[in-house]
Design a protein around this motif. Sequence first.
Motif, mmCIF file in Angstrom:
data_model
loop_
_atom_site.group_PDB
_atom_site.id
_atom_site.type_symbol
_atom_site.label_atom_id
_atom_site.label_comp_id
_atom_site.label_asym_id
_atom_site.label_seq_id
_atom_site.Cartn_x
_atom_site.Cartn_y
_atom_site.Cartn_z
ATOM 1 N N SER A 114 0.389 -1.678 0.161
ATOM 2 C CA SER A 114 0.162 -0.406 -0.079
ATOM 3 C C SER A 114 0.609 1.649 -0.523
ATOM 4 N N ARG A 118 1.433 3.960 -2.843
ATOM 5 C CA ARG A 118 1.033 5.790 -2.409
ATOM 6 C C ARG A 118 2.161 6.758 -3.079
ATOM 7 N N CYS A 122 1.107 9.319 -5.894
ATOM 8 C CA CYS A 122 0.682 10.939 -4.572
ATOM 9 C C CYS A 122 1.332 11.851 -5.416
ATOM 10 N N HIS A 196 2.518 13.754 9.951
ATOM 11 C CA HIS A 196 1.949 14.306 8.976
ATOM 12 C C HIS A 196 0.227 14.764 8.761
ATOM 13 N N GLU A 198 -1.395 14.112 5.472
ATOM 14 C CA GLU A 198 -1.882 13.663 4.816
ATOM 15 C C GLU A 198 -1.118 12.384 4.773
ATOM 16 N N THR A 199 -2.340 11.148 4.732
ATOM 17 C CA THR A 199 -2.259 9.558 4.666
ATOM 18 C C THR A 199 -1.029 8.988 4.368
ATOM 19 N N ASP A 200 0.348 8.700 5.151
ATOM 20 C CA ASP A 200 1.012 8.078 4.709
ATOM 21 C C ASP A 200 2.861 8.816 4.232
#
Length: 286
Positions: A114, A118, A122, A196, A198-200
């Motif tokens: 995953s 990203r 992204c 963070h 933003e996710t990740d």
Amino acid sequence: MSLTARPARPGPSWWDTLPLTEGPPDAPVALGGGATPDALIGAYRAGVFPWPTEDETDDDQPDDRTAGQLRQLALALRAVGRGLGRRPRPGYLPWWCPDPRAVIPVGAVRTTRSLRGRIRSCGWTTTMDQAFDEVVSRCRRAAPEIWITDELRAGYTRLHALGWAHSLEVWAGDQLAGGAFGILVGGVFVGESMFHSETDASKVALVDLDARFAAAGGRLLDVQIASDHLGRLGAVEIPRDDYLATLRAVRDDDVRLVTDRLPVARLLHPPPADPVPPVASPPPAV
């Protein structure tokens, strides 16, 4: 291509005289002093880092103390050992050197499917040292505990100006999506915190930092204390003695990281390199 500057080589430090291998494994090895540049640089080069408890406030912090006073506090702390636990006396800055030490060998940060997805989709970019103050501020707000006191924040700002502290920024367009900061001690990068929005994005910051550090000839990403989250990212625990020996061997290496804005997508196709083991194995006995 722009690189981080090499800071001036520091002089002798009393931290190097403290018998850290005899210190408690899960409590501070010293108490006292202030987050001055000399104290911080000497501590990180010796393998020690500041970590205030949530009980402490800026009003509790004492004035800067002399090395002699700090040494007396350290010796007194050694006498009480484990009995001190994790609640050092309020008003004294605690300094830690845990055993075991959590590290990530350079080139060994793990990326899940995953996370790779990203990175692929992204469109983010990364830089170094372009928004140090904002990264530290965002890390301070994002942490579960506000351990980055005003005193420490000012100390890290001074270290950044002197070329010791560095930030890694993750950008979504012109917005800061995540980041990390820490102290560069030759071949060891001591990571202090990540955030963070933003996710990740904090995971991407670590992957990017690892790539830049590997390209510069770094040896270890020091993440200090193990957690399940760090373990999933590749952190392993090594004995304190091994960590300190490795740090002493590489702390004067001339390691400079690229600071240019780079696309995150490049991380999917890094140049081939074998991870460097954290500690060299001793030669076999004859």
